[in-house]
Write an enzyme that holds these catalytic residues in place. Structure first.
Site: not given
Ligand code: NDP
Ligand code: HSE
Length: 430
Positions: A207, A134, A304
């Protein structure tokens, strides 16, 4: 310093964007991590689909294997970074069965099969940790599970998908159309080649289910989340939002209502003065409202390789410490077992834009059908005329149950003086 115990064996399932950076941190920070854990962490294998694919030089080629089922039986901690449901689910259950603790960033898996994994881990006395699932690098799971364990969370409001935030931000700041920004997002590597999970809101919904389960001590799965993505948000919607002092954000909202826990994901008009309105680019931010703590905001990189690896390796350190010192982290907390509220019981506000005939009595007719549904109007204004003798109306409601608001939109649409309902957006954070 106490003498280090024998090494803890780490197995990595997947070595893509995130997995590669996990290998980098485990390698480059090895000494610090050993000191923090009280034992060295030894990478014993890395399962991938193709051992011959080109990889970053930090990945030891000798550790690559396609036999993930064997690898998970040879580790103390299994880190799953493959994504998808199978074989990830089966491999984690097998790892737990063999006594390994597991760390995963896989929200899709947790939102559908979390309870099965938590139950298996409880039975085996091992950990399942998932901070990276999350909002990437942002510490949120631990604060909800541990730091706020003495409080009562009422509401969580978050931007938890970086791709959609980037798209909406570009549409807002550059006046671009959705399709054009999506193409750029794919070129920049923010959006997947198949961006469906992001733009349809499924990633944010997974999430949201995890956040709601933690915040309200109640099992919430993906199927319990009402979900709407951003594909219908037009450049015109964005321009109107700006004109009315709002920005459009894809929000994940988990809250306690009179009917129980309500969890939803949808594009929302957020006042330009709200802290979430200033969250730009691919960043994530989560706003938590708790009874004693008040309002808290968590902000940072939600995706990322390196940022996500930071959260993954943090979890590895936590579960490794448990193995060195004995014991385990908190079990799944679902003691409250609250009812799940129907999607249309959520209380929100609508901004409805309509094209109407420009003649006497039209405003009164529109206001009349709104009042009949017991919905109160906060503002109604005419925003210019069209070439064919129509007028543009913008109607903003006060808070009302979603069911009444949806019925209001249908009643407005059915009026003979209404040519078209051009847009319906919820207003949040006001
Ligand atoms: P990638 O697609 O970059 O990497 C996936 C890796 O898993 C690859 O190394 C691939 O092998 C391997 N893999 C896939 N299927 C199998 C299989 N059946 N057997 C063996 N290996 C397999 O994914 P990401 O690193 O981007 O994401 C990993 C997880 O982290 C996902 O759950 C994602 O949702 C989550 N996550 C990702 C974030 C991000 O920014 N990327 C942020 C937060 C969470 P090969 O290399 O041979 O193809
Ligand atoms: N695709 C996700 C995002 C990253 O855009 O935020 C992983 O959760």
């Amino acid at each position: 310093m106490p003498a280090p115990s024998s090494a803890l064996r780490i197995a990595l399932l997947g070595c893509g964007v995130v997995g590669t950076q996990v290998v980098r941190l485990l390698t480059e920070q090895a000494e610090d991590l050993a000191a923090r854990v009280g034992a060295p962490l030894e990478l014993v294998g890395v399962a991938v689909r193709d051992v011959d694919a080109p990889r970053d030089e930090v990945v030891p080629r000798a550790l690559l294997t396609t036999d993930a089922a064997d690898l998970v039986t040879r580790a103390d901690i299994v880190v799953e970074l493959m994504g998808g449901i199978e074989p990830a689910r089966g491999l984690l259950l097998r790892a737990i069965e063999h006594g390994a603790s597991v760390v995963t960033a896989n929200k899709a898996l947790l939102a559908q099969h979390g309870p099965e994994l938590y139950q298996a881990a409880d039975a085996a006395g091992v950990d399942v940790y998932f901070e990276a699932a999350v909002a990437g690098a942002i510490p949120l799971v631990r604060p909800l599970r541990e730091s706020l364990a003495g409080d009562r969370v009422r509401r969580v409001l978050g931007i938890v998908n970086g791709t959609t935030n980037y798209i909406l931000d570009e549409m807002t700041t550059k006046g671009l159309a959705f399709d054009d920004v999506l193409r750029t997002a794919q070129e920049l590597g923010y959006a997947e080649a198949d961006p469906t999970a992001d733009v349809e809101g499924h990633d944010a919904a997974a999430k949201a289910a995890i956040i709601a389960s933690l915040a309200f001590h109640t099992r919430v799965t993906l199927d319990d989340v009402a979900c709407e993505g951003i594909t219908k948000v037009s450049a015109d919607d964005v321009a109107w939002a700006t004109a009315t002092g709002h920005v459009i954000k894809l929000l994940a909202i988990a809250e306690l209502t009179d009917d129980g826990v309500a969890v939803r994901v949808h594009p929302s008009l957020v006042p330009a003065t709200h802290p979430l309105a200033t969250v730009g680019g691919a960043f994530n931010a989560v706003f938590v409202e708790a009874e004693a703590a008040g309002e808290l905001m968590f902000y940072g990189r939600g995706a990322g390789g390196a940022p996500t690896a930071s959260a993954v390796v943090g979890d590895v350190v936590s579960v490794a410490r448990h193995r060195v010192l004995g014991g385990k982290g908190p079990d799944e907390s679902r003691y409250a077992d609250l009812p799940l509220a129907a999607a249309d019981s959520a209380v929100t506000r609508y901004q409805i834009r309509v094209l109407v005939d420009d003649r006497p009595g039209v405003l009164a007719r529109v206001a009349g059908v709104v009042a009949e549904r017991d919905v109160s109007i906060a503002a109604m204004r005419q925003q210019g005329e069209t070439a064919d003798g129509g007028a543009r109306l913008v109607l903003t409601t006060h808070s009302a149950p979603e069911a009444a608001l949806a019925a209001t939109v249908e009643a407005v649409r059915a009026l003979d003086v209404v040519k078209e309902v051009t847009s319906v957006l919820r207003v949040e954070g006001a």
